[in-house]
Design a protein around this motif. Structure first.
Motif, PDB file in Angstrom:
ATOM      1  N   ILE A  24      -9.352  40.666  14.075  1.00  0.00           N
ATOM      2  CA  ILE A  24     -10.132  41.855  13.712  1.00  0.00           C
ATOM      3  C   ILE A  24      -9.386  43.122  14.091  1.00  0.00           C
ATOM      4  O   ILE A  24      -9.307  44.082  13.307  1.00  0.00           O
ATOM      5  N   SER A  25      -8.796  43.134  15.277  1.00  0.00           N
ATOM      6  CA  SER A  25      -8.041  44.301  15.735  1.00  0.00           C
ATOM      7  C   SER A  25      -6.828  44.542  14.848  1.00  0.00           C
ATOM      8  O   SER A  25      -6.530  45.689  14.471  1.00  0.00           O
ATOM      9  N   ARG A  26      -6.134  43.459  14.497  1.00  0.00           N
ATOM     10  CA  ARG A  26      -4.929  43.585  13.674  1.00  0.00           C
ATOM     11  C   ARG A  26      -5.252  44.113  12.282  1.00  0.00           C
ATOM     12  O   ARG A  26      -4.532  44.955  11.736  1.00  0.00           O
ATOM     13  N   VAL A  27      -6.337  43.640  11.680  1.00  0.00           N
ATOM     14  CA  VAL A  27      -6.728  44.094  10.351  1.00  0.00           C
ATOM     15  C   VAL A  27      -7.025  45.596  10.363  1.00  0.00           C
ATOM     16  O   VAL A  27      -6.647  46.320   9.433  1.00  0.00           O
ATOM     17  N   LYS A  28      -7.702  46.084  11.390  1.00  0.00           N
ATOM     18  CA  LYS A  28      -7.998  47.514  11.483  1.00  0.00           C
ATOM     19  C   LYS A  28      -6.718  48.341  11.589  1.00  0.00           C
ATOM     20  O   LYS A  28      -6.579  49.392  10.958  1.00  0.00           O
ATOM     21  N   VAL A  29      -5.773  47.843  12.388  1.00  0.00           N
ATOM     22  CA  VAL A  29      -4.498  48.551  12.538  1.00  0.00           C
ATOM     23  C   VAL A  29      -3.743  48.582  11.215  1.00  0.00           C
ATOM     24  O   VAL A  29      -3.199  49.621  10.809  1.00  0.00           O
ATOM     25  N   LEU A  30      -3.713  47.448  10.521  1.00  0.00           N
ATOM     26  CA  LEU A  30      -3.000  47.369   9.245  1.00  0.00           C
ATOM     27  C   LEU A  30      -3.629  48.284   8.197  1.00  0.00           C
ATOM     28  O   LEU A  30      -2.917  48.908   7.404  1.00  0.00           O
ATOM     29  N   ALA A  31      -4.964  48.365   8.190  1.00  0.00           N
ATOM     30  CA  ALA A  31      -5.641  49.241   7.227  1.00  0.00           C
ATOM     31  C   ALA A  31      -5.270  50.700   7.483  1.00  0.00           C
ATOM     32  O   ALA A  31      -5.020  51.470   6.541  1.00  0.00           O
ATOM     33  N   ALA A  32      -5.222  51.084   8.750  1.00  0.00           N
ATOM     34  CA  ALA A  32      -4.837  52.450   9.095  1.00  0.00           C
ATOM     35  C   ALA A  32      -3.382  52.719   8.715  1.00  0.00           C
ATOM     36  O   ALA A  32      -3.046  53.795   8.193  1.00  0.00           O
ATOM     37  N   GLN A  33      -2.513  51.731   8.956  1.00  0.00           N
ATOM     38  CA  GLN A  33      -1.113  51.894   8.592  1.00  0.00           C
ATOM     39  C   GLN A  33      -0.942  51.997   7.085  1.00  0.00           C
ATOM     40  O   GLN A  33      -0.117  52.768   6.590  1.00  0.00           O
ATOM     41  N   GLU A  34      -1.716  51.216   6.344  1.00  0.00           N
ATOM     42  CA  GLU A  34      -1.643  51.275   4.888  1.00  0.00           C
ATOM     43  C   GLU A  34      -2.043  52.649   4.377  1.00  0.00           C
ATOM     44  O   GLU A  34      -1.406  53.204   3.472  1.00  0.00           O
ATOM     45  N   ARG A  35      -3.119  53.222   4.931  1.00  0.00           N
ATOM     46  CA  ARG A  35      -3.529  54.564   4.514  1.00  0.00           C
ATOM     47  C   ARG A  35      -2.432  55.574   4.809  1.00  0.00           C
ATOM     48  O   ARG A  35      -2.142  56.447   3.975  1.00  0.00           O
ATOM     49  N   GLU A  36      -1.813  55.450   5.993  1.00  0.00           N
ATOM     50  CA  GLU A  36      -0.760  56.397   6.376  1.00  0.00           C
ATOM     51  C   GLU A  36       0.428  56.309   5.419  1.00  0.00           C
ATOM     52  O   GLU A  36       0.958  57.331   4.962  1.00  0.00           O
ATOM     53  N   VAL A  37       0.849  55.081   5.107  1.00  0.00           N
ATOM     54  CA  VAL A  37       1.986  54.896   4.206  1.00  0.00           C
ATOM     55  C   VAL A  37       1.649  55.402   2.807  1.00  0.00           C
ATOM     56  O   VAL A  37       2.469  56.058   2.150  1.00  0.00           O
ATOM     57  N   THR A  38       0.431  55.129   2.342  1.00  0.00           N
ATOM     58  CA  THR A  38       0.024  55.560   1.005  1.00  0.00           C
ATOM     59  C   THR A  38       0.001  57.078   0.909  1.00  0.00           C
ATOM     60  O   THR A  38       0.483  57.660  -0.078  1.00  0.00           O
ATOM     61  N   VAL A  39      -0.546  57.730   1.926  1.00  0.00           N
ATOM     62  CA  VAL A  39      -0.600  59.193   1.926  1.00  0.00           C
ATOM     63  C   VAL A  39       0.806  59.777   1.971  1.00  0.00           C
ATOM     64  O   VAL A  39       1.099  60.780   1.299  1.00  0.00           O
ATOM     65  N   THR A  40       1.698  59.164   2.753  1.00  0.00           N
ATOM     66  CA  THR A  40       3.081  59.637   2.819  1.00  0.00           C
ATOM     67  C   THR A  40       3.751  59.510   1.454  1.00  0.00           C
ATOM     68  O   THR A  40       4.467  60.420   1.004  1.00  0.00           O
ATOM     69  N   LEU A  41       3.516  58.389   0.767  1.00  0.00           N
ATOM     70  CA  LEU A  41       4.067  58.206  -0.575  1.00  0.00           C
ATOM     71  C   LEU A  41       3.521  59.260  -1.535  1.00  0.00           C
ATOM     72  O   LEU A  41       4.270  59.851  -2.328  1.00  0.00           O
ATOM     73  N   ILE A  42       2.227  59.521  -1.457  1.00  0.00           N
ATOM     74  CA  ILE A  42       1.604  60.515  -2.344  1.00  0.00           C
ATOM     75  C   ILE A  42       2.205  61.900  -2.109  1.00  0.00           C
ATOM     76  O   ILE A  42       2.503  62.629  -3.061  1.00  0.00           O
ATOM     77  N   ALA A  43       2.400  62.259  -0.854  1.00  0.00           N
ATOM     78  CA  ALA A  43       2.988  63.567  -0.533  1.00  0.00           C
ATOM     79  C   ALA A  43       4.400  63.683  -1.102  1.00  0.00           C
ATOM     80  O   ALA A  43       4.785  64.732  -1.637  1.00  0.00           O
ATOM     81  N   HIS A  44       5.178  62.600  -1.005  1.00  0.00           N
ATOM     82  CA  HIS A  44       6.539  62.624  -1.525  1.00  0.00           C
ATOM     83  C   HIS A  44       6.545  62.609  -3.051  1.00  0.00           C
ATOM     84  O   HIS A  44       7.405  63.255  -3.675  1.00  0.00           O
ATOM     85  N   LEU A  45       5.612  61.903  -3.661  1.00  0.00           N
ATOM     86  CA  LEU A  45       5.517  61.914  -5.119  1.00  0.00           C
ATOM     87  C   LEU A  45       5.166  63.310  -5.628  1.00  0.00           C
ATOM     88  O   LEU A  45       5.653  63.727  -6.688  1.00  0.00           O
ATOM     89  N   ALA A  46       4.338  64.010  -4.885  1.00  0.00           N
ATOM     90  CA  ALA A  46       3.967  65.369  -5.282  1.00  0.00           C
ATOM     91  C   ALA A  46       5.198  66.265  -5.322  1.00  0.00           C
ATOM     92  O   ALA A  46       5.377  67.069  -6.251  1.00  0.00           O
ATOM     93  N   GLU A  47       6.070  66.141  -4.317  1.00  0.00           N
ATOM     94  CA  GLU A  47       7.282  66.956  -4.276  1.00  0.00           C
ATOM     95  C   GLU A  47       8.271  66.510  -5.359  1.00  0.00           C
ATOM     96  O   GLU A  47       8.917  67.334  -6.013  1.00  0.00           O
ATOM     97  N   LEU A  48       8.390  65.190  -5.539  1.00  0.00           N
ATOM     98  CA  LEU A  48       9.274  64.665  -6.575  1.00  0.00           C
ATOM     99  C   LEU A  48       8.833  65.143  -7.954  1.00  0.00           C
ATOM    100  O   LEU A  48       9.645  65.489  -8.815  1.00  0.00           O
ATOM    101  N   ASP A  49       7.499  65.199  -8.140  1.00  0.00           N
ATOM    102  CA  ASP A  49       6.940  65.668  -9.405  1.00  0.00           C
ATOM    103  C   ASP A  49       7.229  67.154  -9.592  1.00  0.00           C
ATOM    104  O   ASP A  49       7.582  67.602 -10.700  1.00  0.00           O
TER     105      ASP A  49
END
Length: 244
Positions: A24-49
């Protein structure tokens, strides 16, 4: 090298070795990490665009770059591009996505309706809301006119082994005594896959409802229209279902 790869594979793909609490603890950590990585990708895509760097990679659009170079699915590419362009206008979107207050689906639904004046209020109203609740929020922001009542005959399924035959003739329309039925285009050679029922907010307290009915249910509707003709002269299915 092989030992390191094997250890990494075991760590990633062997959650069955974890205790209940650790899982349960690991799943919560992974979900938070996934959001962080996704947001970072979105920010970089915005600049690339903004720099249109996808052109130098042989792609005519950011969508093509995301699907053909980054190998994102079409759905994933669309959501991230919509979020990237919305975040360029309203950077607070990135913060809300990272903390999990809103989702990519929420951003895609709201992006076209956000303005400099309303974006903070609208995004705050969308916090922790389901897709259906956000759709209702959009309906309040941009009410749509009522859709006309209609009953459309679906094409009959045909065996896939049967050769396709060309059908002549243009669009056919037929109206019942109530004037609200449309048969639409001629039936194709093979029936399309059944579509799920649709319940879509159009405006506050107004919804578009669409589903597939059996022949038996259709006959019941026709009978109800006939019996209620003195109260519902136009035979509107919406009025009949509301009474039912």
């Amino acid at each position: 090298m092989c030992y390191t790869l094997a250890m990494k594979t075991q760590r990633i793909f062997s959650p069955n070795r974890l205790s209940d609490a650790a899982l349960i603890s690991r799943v919560k950590v992974l979900a938070a990490q996934e959001r962080e990585v996704t947001v970072t990708l979105i920010a970089h895509l915005a600049e690339l665009d903004a720099r249109r760097l996808y052109l130098g990679q042989g792609c005519s659009s950011l969508f093509t770059y995301c699907t053909q170079v980054l190998h994102l699915s079409e759905h994933a590419a669309y959501g991230r591009i919509e979020a990237a362009r919305a975040a360029r206008r309203f950077p607070i979107i990135l913060e809300l996505l990272e903390e999990g207050a809103i989702t990519l689906t929420t951003v895609c639904l709201l992006a076209a309706h956000l303005t400099a004046d309303n974006h903070r209020k609208v995004l705050d109203a969308a916090r922790r809301r389901s897709k259906r609740q956000v759709e209702e929020l959009v309906a309040r922001l941009h009410p749509q006119p009522p859709v006309p009542s209609s009953v459309r005959r679906l094409p009959a399924p045909r065996p896939s082994s049967e050769p396709a035959t060309a059908q002549a003739g243009g669009k056919k329309e037929a109206a019942g005594a109530d004037g609200i039925f449309s048969l639409g285009d001629p039936a194709p050679d093979s029936a399309p896959a059944p579509r799920p029922a649709v319940v879509q907010p159009l405006a506050p307290e107004r919804y578009r409802v669409q589903f597939t009915a059996s022949a038996e249910m259709y006959e019941k509707l026709r009978l109800a229209q006939a019996l209620l003709r003195h109260q519902i002269p136009n035979g509107d299915p919406a009025a009949i279902f509301e009474r039912a």
